[in-house]
Motif scaffolding. Structure first.
Motif, PDB file in Angstrom:
ATOM      1  N   VAL A  60      50.634  18.573  36.391  1.00 52.46           N
ATOM      2  CA  VAL A  60      51.270  18.663  37.698  1.00 52.46           C
ATOM      3  C   VAL A  60      50.517  19.712  38.508  1.00 52.46           C
ATOM      4  CG1 VAL A  60      53.407  19.231  38.906  1.00 52.46           C
ATOM      5  CG2 VAL A  60      53.504  18.059  36.701  1.00 52.46           C
ATOM      6  N   PRO A  61      50.100  19.382  39.751  1.00 47.88           N
ATOM      7  CA  PRO A  61      49.365  20.380  40.545  1.00 47.88           C
ATOM      8  C   PRO A  61      50.263  21.560  40.889  1.00 47.88           C
ATOM      9  CG  PRO A  61      49.820  18.404  41.856  1.00 47.88           C
ATOM     10  CD  PRO A  61      50.285  18.119  40.459  1.00 47.88           C
ATOM     11  N   LYS A  62      49.651  22.742  40.849  1.00 51.96           N
ATOM     12  CA  LYS A  62      50.390  23.960  41.203  1.00 51.96           C
ATOM     13  C   LYS A  62      50.683  23.958  42.697  1.00 51.96           C
ATOM     14  CE  LYS A  62      48.398  27.127  37.817  1.00 51.96           C
ATOM     15  NZ  LYS A  62      47.655  28.364  37.668  1.00 51.96           N
ATOM     16  N   PRO A  63      51.873  24.433  43.083  1.00 50.66           N
ATOM     17  CA  PRO A  63      52.140  24.536  44.517  1.00 50.66           C
ATOM     18  C   PRO A  63      51.267  25.632  45.124  1.00 50.66           C
ATOM     19  CG  PRO A  63      53.952  25.487  43.256  1.00 50.66           C
ATOM     20  CD  PRO A  63      53.001  24.860  42.271  1.00 50.66           C
ATOM     21  N   LYS A  64      50.872  25.452  46.377  1.00 47.58           N
ATOM     22  CA  LYS A  64      50.019  26.434  47.058  1.00 47.58           C
ATOM     23  C   LYS A  64      50.856  27.693  47.320  1.00 47.58           C
ATOM     24  CE  LYS A  64      46.426  26.599  50.419  1.00 47.58           C
ATOM     25  NZ  LYS A  64      45.217  26.591  49.638  1.00 47.58           N
ATOM     26  N   LEU A  65      50.330  28.830  46.916  1.00 47.65           N
ATOM     27  CA  LEU A  65      51.034  30.094  47.093  1.00 47.65           C
ATOM     28  C   LEU A  65      50.728  30.690  48.456  1.00 47.65           C
ATOM     29  CD1 LEU A  65      50.324  31.749  43.614  1.00 47.65           C
ATOM     30  CD2 LEU A  65      52.377  30.530  44.317  1.00 47.65           C
ATOM     31  N   SER A  66      51.702  31.404  48.994  1.00 45.36           N
ATOM     32  CA  SER A  66      51.464  32.146  50.229  1.00 45.36           C
ATOM     33  C   SER A  66      50.573  33.338  49.878  1.00 45.36           C
ATOM     34  CB  SER A  66      52.786  32.644  50.817  1.00 45.36           C
ATOM     35  OG  SER A  66      53.309  33.705  50.022  1.00 45.36           O
ATOM     36  N   PRO A  67      49.963  33.977  50.873  1.00 48.28           N
ATOM     37  CA  PRO A  67      49.136  35.164  50.567  1.00 48.28           C
ATOM     38  C   PRO A  67      49.918  36.240  49.818  1.00 48.28           C
ATOM     39  CG  PRO A  67      48.672  34.408  52.784  1.00 48.28           C
ATOM     40  CD  PRO A  67      49.838  33.596  52.285  1.00 48.28           C
ATOM     41  N   SER A  68      51.177  36.455  50.200  1.00 48.06           N
ATOM     42  CA  SER A  68      51.985  37.472  49.513  1.00 48.06           C
ATOM     43  C   SER A  68      52.246  37.084  48.069  1.00 48.06           C
ATOM     44  CB  SER A  68      53.330  37.668  50.231  1.00 48.06           C
ATOM     45  OG  SER A  68      53.122  38.156  51.517  1.00 48.06           O
ATOM     46  N   GLN A  69      52.554  35.803  47.828  1.00 50.27           N
ATOM     47  CA  GLN A  69      52.804  35.346  46.471  1.00 50.27           C
ATOM     48  C   GLN A  69      51.543  35.454  45.610  1.00 50.27           C
ATOM     49  OE1 GLN A  69      54.182  31.470  47.631  1.00 50.27           O
ATOM     50  NE2 GLN A  69      56.303  31.956  47.117  1.00 50.27           N
ATOM     51  N   GLU A  70      50.406  35.107  46.192  1.00 52.21           N
ATOM     52  CA  GLU A  70      49.159  35.198  45.439  1.00 52.21           C
ATOM     53  C   GLU A  70      48.831  36.650  45.104  1.00 52.21           C
ATOM     54  OE1 GLU A  70      44.557  33.636  45.642  1.00 52.21           O
ATOM     55  OE2 GLU A  70      46.067  32.671  46.908  1.00 52.21           O
ATOM     56  N   LEU A  71      49.049  37.550  46.059  1.00 51.86           N
ATOM     57  CA  LEU A  71      48.816  38.970  45.810  1.00 51.86           C
ATOM     58  C   LEU A  71      49.737  39.474  44.702  1.00 51.86           C
ATOM     59  CD1 LEU A  71      47.379  41.589  46.533  1.00 51.86           C
ATOM     60  CD2 LEU A  71      49.087  41.941  48.330  1.00 51.86           C
ATOM     61  N   MET A  72      51.015  39.088  44.757  1.00 45.45           N
ATOM     62  CA  MET A  72      51.960  39.511  43.714  1.00 45.45           C
ATOM     63  C   MET A  72      51.529  38.965  42.343  1.00 45.45           C
ATOM     64  SD  MET A  72      54.211  41.539  44.792  1.00 45.45           S
ATOM     65  CE  MET A  72      55.405  41.458  43.477  1.00 45.45           C
ATOM     66  N   ALA A  73      51.081  37.710  42.296  1.00 52.91           N
ATOM     67  CA  ALA A  73      50.631  37.129  41.037  1.00 52.91           C
ATOM     68  C   ALA A  73      49.447  37.914  40.477  1.00 52.91           C
ATOM     69  CB  ALA A  73      50.254  35.659  41.242  1.00 52.91           C
ATOM     70  N   ARG A  74      48.515  38.307  41.348  1.00 53.16           N
ATOM     71  CA  ARG A  74      47.354  39.082  40.896  1.00 53.16           C
ATOM     72  C   ARG A  74      47.779  40.458  40.390  1.00 53.16           C
ATOM     73  NH1 ARG A  74      42.195  37.211  42.696  1.00 53.16           N
ATOM     74  NH2 ARG A  74      42.445  35.261  43.812  1.00 53.16           N
ATOM     75  N   ILE A  75      48.710  41.079  41.095  1.00 58.02           N
ATOM     76  CA  ILE A  75      49.197  42.399  40.677  1.00 58.02           C
ATOM     77  C   ILE A  75      49.893  42.296  39.325  1.00 58.02           C
ATOM     78  CG2 ILE A  75      50.891  44.194  41.208  1.00 58.02           C
ATOM     79  CD1 ILE A  75      50.050  43.818  44.170  1.00 58.02           C
ATOM     80  N   MET A  76      50.668  41.248  39.129  1.00 61.71           N
ATOM     81  CA  MET A  76      51.359  41.079  37.855  1.00 61.71           C
ATOM     82  C   MET A  76      50.357  40.850  36.719  1.00 61.71           C
ATOM     83  SD  MET A  76      54.280  41.861  38.669  1.00 61.71           S
ATOM     84  CE  MET A  76      54.966  41.709  37.040  1.00 61.71           C
ATOM     85  N   ARG A  77      49.244  40.162  37.005  1.00 65.02           N
ATOM     86  CA  ARG A  77      48.206  39.998  35.978  1.00 65.02           C
ATOM     87  C   ARG A  77      47.616  41.357  35.603  1.00 65.02           C
ATOM     88  NH1 ARG A  77      46.861  35.025  38.711  1.00 65.02           N
ATOM     89  NH2 ARG A  77      45.244  36.049  39.917  1.00 65.02           N
ATOM     90  N   ILE A  78      47.430  42.219  36.604  1.00 72.35           N
ATOM     91  CA  ILE A  78      46.911  43.566  36.334  1.00 72.35           C
ATOM     92  C   ILE A  78      47.896  44.330  35.452  1.00 72.35           C
ATOM     93  CG2 ILE A  78      46.407  45.823  37.372  1.00 72.35           C
ATOM     94  CD1 ILE A  78      45.329  44.223  39.824  1.00 72.35           C
ATOM     95  N   VAL A  79      49.176  44.237  35.783  1.00 70.45           N
ATOM     96  CA  VAL A  79      50.198  44.952  35.015  1.00 70.45           C
ATOM     97  C   VAL A  79      50.261  44.421  33.586  1.00 70.45           C
ATOM     98  CG1 VAL A  79      52.685  45.349  34.831  1.00 70.45           C
ATOM     99  CG2 VAL A  79      51.544  45.635  37.028  1.00 70.45           C
ATOM    100  N   ARG A  80      50.134  43.102  33.410  1.00 68.23           N
ATOM    101  CA  ARG A  80      50.143  42.543  32.046  1.00 68.23           C
ATOM    102  C   ARG A  80      48.913  43.002  31.261  1.00 68.23           C
ATOM    103  NH1 ARG A  80      52.362  37.971  34.645  1.00 68.23           N
ATOM    104  NH2 ARG A  80      50.324  36.999  34.852  1.00 68.23           N
ATOM    105  N   THR A  81      47.777  43.121  31.939  1.00 67.41           N
ATOM    106  CA  THR A  81      46.546  43.553  31.288  1.00 67.41           C
ATOM    107  C   THR A  81      46.591  45.035  30.937  1.00 67.41           C
ATOM    108  OG1 THR A  81      45.312  41.907  32.534  1.00 67.41           O
ATOM    109  CG2 THR A  81      44.036  43.679  31.552  1.00 67.41           C
ATOM    110  N   CYS A  82      47.198  45.814  31.802  1.00 70.32           N
ATOM    111  CA  CYS A  82      47.243  47.277  31.619  1.00 70.32           C
ATOM    112  C   CYS A  82      48.690  47.755  31.822  1.00 70.32           C
ATOM    113  CB  CYS A  82      46.290  47.930  32.618  1.00 70.32           C
ATOM    114  SG  CYS A  82      46.127  49.686  32.396  1.00 70.32           S
ATOM    115  N   PRO A  83      49.566  47.544  30.844  1.00 71.60           N
ATOM    116  CA  PRO A  83      50.984  47.876  31.011  1.00 71.60           C
ATOM    117  C   PRO A  83      51.254  49.341  31.327  1.00 71.60           C
ATOM    118  CG  PRO A  83      50.577  46.848  28.860  1.00 71.60           C
ATOM    119  CD  PRO A  83      49.266  46.987  29.548  1.00 71.60           C
ATOM    120  N   GLU A  84      50.363  50.235  30.883  1.00 72.11           N
ATOM    121  CA  GLU A  84      50.599  51.651  31.157  1.00 72.11           C
ATOM    122  C   GLU A  84      50.459  51.984  32.648  1.00 72.11           C
ATOM    123  OE1 GLU A  84      46.606  50.851  29.460  1.00 72.11           O
ATOM    124  OE2 GLU A  84      48.569  50.662  28.564  1.00 72.11           O
TER     125      GLU A  84
END
Length: 124
Positions: free
Chosen positions: A3-27
């Motif tokens: 199923v194709p991913k829905p297109k994220l708004s700029p804010s949603q995409e930024l939040m997704a990237r930030i959450m990836r950073i937090v998952r990579t570096c939890p501290e």
């Protein structure tokens, strides 16, 4: 079939990237969340930048740093600038060639609100 991913708004995409950073570096999670909270307070206090003027200036500054640096560091800055441009969906011709080419000024009320927001956060 996937199923194709829905297109994220700029804010949603930024939040997704930030959450990836937090998952990579939890501290770093608490610092990232604290910084995001401060940014959201400042943004709310000064009105939302719907034309992405601030993002355009940041991209331009990353492309034109104030100091000399080696190729690896320069590549990181250029990659960050391109990521911001892509996330904000800004066409290349809207990025100012000089970082402060379209700089706006805060009025006295905006300066007072930002000062208040920053002071409140620093006192916590």
């Amino acid at each position: 079939m996937a199923v194709p991913k829905p297109k994220l708004s700029p804010s949603q995409e930024l939040m997704a990237r930030i959450m990836r950073i937090v998952r990579t570096c939890p501290e770093a999670a608490s610092e990232v969340l604290e910084l995001m909270f401060l940014v959201s307070q400042i943004e709310a206090a000064t009105n939302v930048d719907r034309e992405y003027r601030d993002a355009k200036r940041v991209i331009s500054r990353l492309r034109n740093p104030l100091w000399e640096m080696g190729p690896p560091d320069r590549e990181k800055l250029l990659a960050a600038a391109e990521t911001i441009r892509r996330v904000c969906r800004l066409p290349e011709d809207q990025i100012p060639p000089v970082p402060l080419a379209d700089a706006g000024e805060f009025d006295a009320a905006q300066i007072a609100r930002v000062t208040g927001v920053v002071a409140a956060v620093l006192q916590e």
